[in-house]
Every structure is written in C-alpha cells, then in structure tokens.
Design a protein around this motif. Structure first.
Motif, PDB file in Angstrom:
ATOM      1  N   VAL A 209      20.648  19.084  -1.750  1.00 33.38           N
ATOM      2  CA  VAL A 209      19.947  19.577  -0.567  1.00 33.38           C
ATOM      3  C   VAL A 209      18.765  20.450  -0.991  1.00 33.38           C
ATOM      4  N   THR A 210      18.971  21.313  -1.984  1.00 31.63           N
ATOM      5  CA  THR A 210      17.923  22.236  -2.429  1.00 31.63           C
ATOM      6  C   THR A 210      17.017  21.637  -3.499  1.00 31.63           C
ATOM      7  N   ALA A 211      17.316  20.407  -3.930  1.00 27.88           N
ATOM      8  CA  ALA A 211      16.532  19.709  -4.960  1.00 27.88           C
ATOM      9  C   ALA A 211      16.577  20.429  -6.302  1.00 27.88           C
ATOM     10  N   LYS A 212      17.655  21.145  -6.591  1.00 27.85           N
ATOM     11  CA  LYS A 212      17.801  21.851  -7.860  1.00 27.85           C
ATOM     12  C   LYS A 212      18.678  21.069  -8.842  1.00 27.85           C
ATOM     13  N   THR A 213      19.038  19.888  -8.493  1.00 22.43           N
ATOM     14  CA  THR A 213      19.886  19.080  -9.356  1.00 22.43           C
ATOM     15  C   THR A 213      19.173  18.739 -10.662  1.00 22.43           C
ATOM     16  N   THR A 214      19.953  18.488 -11.690  1.00 23.58           N
ATOM     17  CA  THR A 214      19.391  18.077 -12.976  1.00 23.58           C
ATOM     18  C   THR A 214      19.349  16.556 -13.119  1.00 23.58           C
ATOM     19  N   GLY A 215      19.843  15.852 -12.107  1.00 25.97           N
ATOM     20  CA  GLY A 215      19.858  14.392 -12.154  1.00 25.97           C
ATOM     21  C   GLY A 215      18.447  13.813 -12.161  1.00 25.97           C
ATOM     22  N   ARG A 216      18.216  12.822 -13.039  1.00 22.76           N
ATOM     23  CA  ARG A 216      16.908  12.182 -13.144  1.00 22.76           C
ATOM     24  C   ARG A 216      17.094  10.671 -13.258  1.00 22.76           C
ATOM     25  N   VAL A 217      16.069   9.937 -12.842  1.00 22.21           N
ATOM     26  CA  VAL A 217      16.093   8.484 -12.944  1.00 22.21           C
ATOM     27  C   VAL A 217      14.681   7.998 -13.216  1.00 22.21           C
ATOM     28  N   LYS A 218      14.549   6.910 -13.980  1.00 24.48           N
ATOM     29  CA  LYS A 218      13.256   6.297 -14.246  1.00 24.48           C
ATOM     30  C   LYS A 218      13.046   5.150 -13.249  1.00 24.48           C
TER      31      LYS A 218
END
Length: 763
Positions: free
Chosen positions: A391-400
């Motif tokens: 929700v806060t966009a603080k996640t460490t998840g990334r995708v190419k």
C-alpha cells in the motif's frame, strides 16, 4: 482539352518517343456539404487534372503502359454521413482497364451499398515531345455545368449524358474505422506478416463484433471526421542486464486519423514514441479511407504487409522546376494537414494484404532496449492495514518488465455507510498492456478484481510509469461502497384496439396494466408505503432486462381488431447467461426479444433502462404471423408409399398453426418391413415446446423405432418419407421369444402405438 506535359514522362517510365496520358490515382475526403464536395472534386488534381503543377503533393502513378488499346477509368462517389454532422464523404479512383467501362452506376470498393459513377476514355499514345501530350481523362462533371450528368452517388437514372439529376445524394448513419491495439511477443523477429497472430494485426474472424451496439461503441469503431483511418506499426526487442536479448515485440494500433496529426507515409519510418513505454522507436503510419459500416471497416483492415505490389508507390511527385526539365523532378514524402487537403488521402488500405504473404510492414530495429525495473507486490485479500508495504510502496519486491512500462493500481473503500473498517488494495508490477487506454488518476468504477462481489461505487487510482521503479502511486480518497442491486420484476399484458391498421398505443394509455411497475421503474424509497419496483438484493452477477412488444390480428374481416402484447423482465443474472443483443422470444414464433445487461461498473439498479432510453420508446412493436406447417397422418396399417401424407404432393398446402406458441413443425415417421410387406407411417403437425429431435422404440417390436424431427421455418416439414433400406421388423413377446408375427394385426397395433406416441410428442 488542355495541353500538358505527360505524367508518364515525369515518372520516367516511358521512352522519349511515345507518351501515355492515363494516370492512376485515388483521393477521398470530407466536405461540409454537397456543394463543397463538388468544388473540391473539380479542384482536386485527381478529380480534374488540368496541369502538371497541380500534382504537387498528390499520390499518383502513371499507367505503366504505352498500349493505346487500354482505357483510362474514373469512379466518382459521394454520400452524407449522419454521425459527423451530415458532412459529405467524397472521392475518386482512377485506374487503367483492358476494356471500356461505359457510363454506369457501380458499387464503390471498400464501402457497403455506396454507389458511384464510372466512365472511361480510350488511352492515347500521342506526341514526340513532352509538350505534345493531350489529356484524354474522364473528368468530374456537375449537373449544373451545361446540364450534363452529375457524377454524384450513382443513383441517377437513366445514366445518360445530358440528363439533369434530381436525386439527392445517398445518406448513411456513420463513417467508421476499426479501433484496436495489440502487442505480441516473439523469440525472434517474425519474417512473414501472417506469422503475427494477434487479432488487431489481422482482424478477420469473430474477435471483433460488428453488431449495432459494437458499431456505436467508440472504443471499438471510431467516427472519422476527415474520412481517413490510420494504422501505426512498430517493433522493438529487450535485453537483460547480461546484454542477452530476452524478447522481440511487434505492436500495432488502429483508429481514426486525427485532423491535426501529421501522418507521414513513406519508405522511411518516422520517429514517434510508442504510447506509454520506456522506448523511443520508429513507427510506420499508414492511412486509408474510412467506410460506412462496422463490418466493412473490419474487412478493410488486413495484414500490414510491406510487399503489397499495388501499393509500392507511396511517395509524391513534387514538380518544383521547369516542367520541361524532367531530370529535376523529385520523389518526396509529404504529409496531410488541414490546409493542404490535396495531400495523400488513399482509398485503398496502404500496405495491407488478405494473406499476409509478404514481410511485416514494420520499421527495422537494430539495438535492444533494457528491460524496465518496476516495484512488484500485491496486498492480501481483505487487507485493512494502511501501513502495508505494498500500500505504501515501500516493498523491496522488484520485477523486470519486457513491456517497458510499470503499473500501479490502488483503492481504499468501506463497505457501506455504517462500516467501521477500511479496506486497502494495492497491486504493483508490469503494465501487461501499456496501450490499453487506461488513464492515469482516479477511475470512477474500479476493475472487477478490486471490487468485492455484490458491491459497487468503488473507485481506484491508476498509475503508469516509464521511470525505473516509478509505480509508487497511491489513492488519496476513500470510497463508500453500496450494494449492487438489480430491479427484479416481470410484466406481461395485452390491449386490444378495434379498427383496421390502428396506431401503436402509447405507454400512458396502458400503464395501469403494468401492475408490477416493471416497464416504468420506481426506485425504492425510505417510505415503504410508496410504490416501488421490486429488487433482487445483492447481485453477484449482472443485472439484465429482456423485453419485446408485438401485435397480432384478432378480429374478423367485418370487425377488424388488433391485440398489442407487452412483455418485460428484469433481474439479476448470476450465471452470466444473458447476453446483449436480439434473441428469439421464448415460446413465441417469429418474435425477437431485446436483451441488455449491465454490471457493477454501471452502478446499482443499472437495469432500470434499456441502453439509456425509456424501454417504451426503444422496444418497437413487431408484426406477428403464425407458423405454417403441413398437418396430416397416414391411416393405420398404411402400405402405400404414395400416400398423400407420406409423400406430400406439390399441390398440398401447409396450414397455419393455432397460435404463436407453436414454434416448430414436426414430423414423426416409422417405416419397416414385416413378413415381406412394407409399412409406411407418418404424422406431420405443428409443435410447441422444445425442438429437440428424438427417437423412440415402438411397442411390440424389438428393432422398430419412431423418429421425430423438428424444423422452424414455414412449410418445412414436407420431406417425403423413407422408402428404401427399411428395417426388417422383429416382434417381441412377453416371454422374450420371437415368433413369426401375424401381419394382419401387428401393423394395426403398431400404428395405434404410433398415433399415441405422436400425440405425446407433438402436443
């Protein structure tokens, strides 16, 4: 006749000894009115060529032949299109023919029902210098010019020079282009156009609907204000951090050509940034004439194919020097602007083929583009934590992302006015389709995966980003959801009007018969004593409305009368079985039923109207007629294959069924051989109920069956009974043994059974 320099010489395609004077060109445009269209056709170089200088910026070619037995042909047309303010679409197409084309009315290629005027003149080979060539083209002529034939919409009758036309030009509801976009991923660049299988690349088939509702949907078919459709194509490839190519993409976009947009058609691609991708790439931009129906707009959009031989010349002659100096003529790429109406405006779809046998019409791509990194996460179902990392966009998840675009979808909502909890939804990752038309910012009705079943009135916030990890957007408002409810009611009534050919009764004259308040709906109010239309409560499917009106003659010749019948049903369709469109009304022969559906995105109680209009106005009254069927039955024990019911004579007439509930004609037949004697039994009749064909075992026999078939068109149950390859009957006994039957009574027993069976099947 005007003297002018041979256009064939300008193109450098014939020798200096002979000069041809046929040109091939095509031109379409839109004018404010008929008078302006006629003026434009007279002024257009393709409409009325008068001098080589007028061909600046016009797409044309010379005939390609110096054979004086060829014919120069011109087809002129014009029609009004209602949806662009009754402006006039007009055009001309010139080509070379092996034979003469007489002054005649013809169908215009690429349109549906549009007529044009065709005429031809014999091509001449004249002159030994460039100044000797004489124009011998069929010109556009106006009925106001010396009373000669008006080459308008093709309905002038008779088609004879000297007659003055008084017929108005044709009028059509719309001028349409197919709207679609697509992108397809490949491991390597496709070498043939037909290898690209995305629907928008080749719109043939059933993916794109062409019904009236689809034709009016601007997201499916746009209304072309300048008479032109546009197709953009491009390609790109992506690579990972190890510089390894990971994908190859082909993309396409179709729609209407904007009036103000520069649309360059040439051998070189133009540098445009494809919509909403982290990419700068070249595009090919092609145009062709918009047409007058959705089905034809779909047909005109074919495989983008760079090897279409008829469209190899996509440049323009630009005569900027002395007309006698043919070495100075140049082939240039020009562009359409509102102030240059005689620029490229082709009728024929540019660089498109029906089989896609050539190379894809795509600009080349050399270097690869780095995959775009985006934030990747989603909230759990029913999340009420506003501090959730997604929700806060603080996640460490990334995708190419190979699509070169990031996306974020967020929503905050409460389930009802009295709710105490707030739900927070977030989904971040790659934009699966960057060209899907989603607009950044608040979306009035959230997508179905955001909204809980049975609720509506929830908003969502969209973000598309071409910046690395730029999909950090978050909704700033909290929606208050309401129950997704449907009107649920049914109303069926009739009213009889005396006299011949009565006018349809208006709703006000029959509304007291609508006791369930279903034709005219009334919203529920807090005061329970007030009249209101019934509702379904929370709906987890779609709301629907189905309705029809029809009239039938119920009087006599001396005392004529007409009964008008009204039917409507509204409700919640949890099975998603009701589809938009027209279907056969249940249990009524020849009557169509209008069905409309809506969902949570349309708001609660969305089925109160039919497509935004009062149902009483939109649903037109149909005229009914009774189904006609052959009705007869063979006698018990019939052995005559020429019996008038088994083999129906051509003079026999079908009869009307008792009422509209009889929706099919039925034939029940059994034929068999018993002790060397053939027996033929059949019953033909009107039928109500299901139309399924059936086979039933006949009592008294082991292997004799009665077959019943149905058909739904008038007089359809006439087929003669079977007379060959009859089954040899085997009689069954109560002990299970088989005796040689006595044919004196078996046939009568069988046909008695047949009669009982058919009465059951046909009633």
């Amino acid at each position: 006749m005007k003297l002018f320099k041979s256009l064939a010489v300008l193109a450098g395609c014939v020798t200096a000894a002979e000069f041809t004077n046929c040109i091939t060109c095509e031109f379409t445009s839109v004018a404010d009115n008929e008078s302006a269209a006629k003026t434009a056709l007279k002024a257009s170089p393709c409409g009325t060529p008068v001098s080589p200088d007028t061909f600046n910026g016009l797409k044309f070619t010379e005939s390609g032949s110096d054979d004086d037995e060829k014919y120069c042909v011109a087809v002129f047309y014009m029609f009004e299109a209602k949806d662009i303010g009754n402006k006039v679409v007009y055009g001309v197409k010139r080509y070379v023919s092996d034979s003469a084309v007489s002054l005649s009315r013809v169908d215009v290629e690429g349109y549906e029902g549009v007529k044009g005027i065709a005429s031809s003149q014999k091509q001449s080979v004249v002159g030994t210098t460039v100044d000797d060539a004489v124009v011998t083209l069929p010109y556009f002529v106006d009925r106001e010019d010396n009373g000669v034939l008006y080459m308008g919409d093709g309905r002038e009758d008779p088609i004879t020079t000297g007659d003055v036309s008084t017929v108005n030009i044709q009028t059509f509801d719309s001028i349409r282009c197919l709207v679609c976009h697509d992108a397809q991923e490949f491991s390597t660049a496709p070498l043939q156009s037909s290898d690209i299988t995305m629907p928008c690349w080749n719109p043939s088939g059933n993916v794109f609907a062409t019904d009236d509702e689809s034709a009016r949907d601007p997201t499916k078919y746009c209304s072309s204000t300048n008479g032109l459709c546009m197709t953009k194509t491009w390609q790109y490839k992506t690579e990972n951090t190890a510089d390894v190519v990971t994908s190859h993409w082909v993309a396409i976009e179709r729609g209407c050509a904007p009036d103000s947009e520069t649309a360059t058609l040439g051998t070189s691609a133009i540098a445009l940034t494809p919509n909403r991708r982290a990419l700068t790439a070249n595009m090919f931009v092609r145009m062709h004439a918009a047409t007058n129906t959705a089905s034809k707009a779909k047909d005109n959009a074919k495989y983008p194919d760079s090897d279409v031989s008829t469209n190899t010349d996509h440049g323009f002659i630009d005569i900027t020097t002395d007309v006698n100096n043919i070495t100075d003529q140049t082939l240039v790429v020009s562009s359409y602007t509102a102030t240059n109406p005689f620029d490229v405006r082709p009728i024929t779809p540019q660089f498109m083929s029906s089989d896609g046998a050539g190379k894809p019409d795509l600009p080349p791509v050399t270097s690869a583009t780095d995959e775009l990194e985006c934030i990747s996460c989603s909230t759990p179902i029913g999340n009420t934590d506003s501090a959730n990392d997604c929700v806060t966009a603080k996640t460490t998840g990334r995708v190419k992302c190979k699509t070169l675009a990031c996306a974020a979808i967020t929503s905050s909502y409460k389930l009802g006015e009295d709710a105490t909890e707030t739900y927070y939804f977030a989904k971040r990752g790659c934009a699966a389709d960057p060209d899907d038309g989603v607009v950044d910012g608040e979306q009035e009705s959230a997508d179905d995966y955001v909204v809980p079943n049975g609720w509506t009135n929830i908003k969502q916030y969209n973000q598309r980003s071409t910046t690395t990890n730029g999909n950090t957007g978050r909704s700033s408002s909290i929606s208050t959801a309401v129950v997704f409810d449907c009107y649920s009611c049914e109303s069926s009534f009739s009213t009889t009007v005396s006299g011949a050919n009565p006018a349809d009764p208006i709703f006000d004259s029959v509304k007291e018969k609508d006791t369930s308040l279903c034709w005219q709906t009334f919203k529920p109010v807090a005061d329970s004593s007030s009249s209101a239309t019934g509702t379904s409560g929370s709906c987890t499917g779609k709301c629907f409305v189905s309705a029809y009106k029809y009239k039938e003659s119920t009087g006599t010749t001396k005392l004529p009368a007409t009964t008008f019948n009204w039917f409507i049903q509204r409700g919640c369709d949890t099975d998603m079985a009701v589809l938009n469109g027209e279907t056969a009304a249940p249990a009524l022969y020849g009557i169509s039923q209008t069905n409309r559906v809506c969902d949570y995105s349309n708001g609660t109680l969305c089925n109160g109207l039919v497509e935004g209009y009062d149902t009483t106005l939109e649903i037109s009254t149909q005229s009914s007629r009774l189904l006609q069927c052959y009705s007869c039955e063979t006698a018990a024990g019939n052995t005559d294959p020429e019996d008038a019911c088994y083999t129906v004579p051509s003079t026999t007439k079908a009869v009307e069924c008792p009422d509209l509930s009889y929706t099919s004609c039925a034939t029940t037949e059994t034929a068999y051989t018993l002790n060397g004697q053939n027996y033929y039994g059949v019953k033909r009749a009107c039928h109500k109920g299901d139309h399924d064909d059936s086979t039933e075992a006949v009592s008294g026999f082991k292997n004799v069956f009665s077959t019943t078939t149905h058909c739904t068109s008038g007089s359809c149950n006439k087929a003669n009974g079977k007379t060959t390859d009859l089954v040899v009957a085997v009689e069954s006994t109560s002990t299970g043994t088989t005796d040689e039957p006595d044919d004196s009574g078996a046939a009568a027993v069988f046909f008695s059974g047949l009669m009982t069976l058919t009465l059951v099947l046909l009633h």
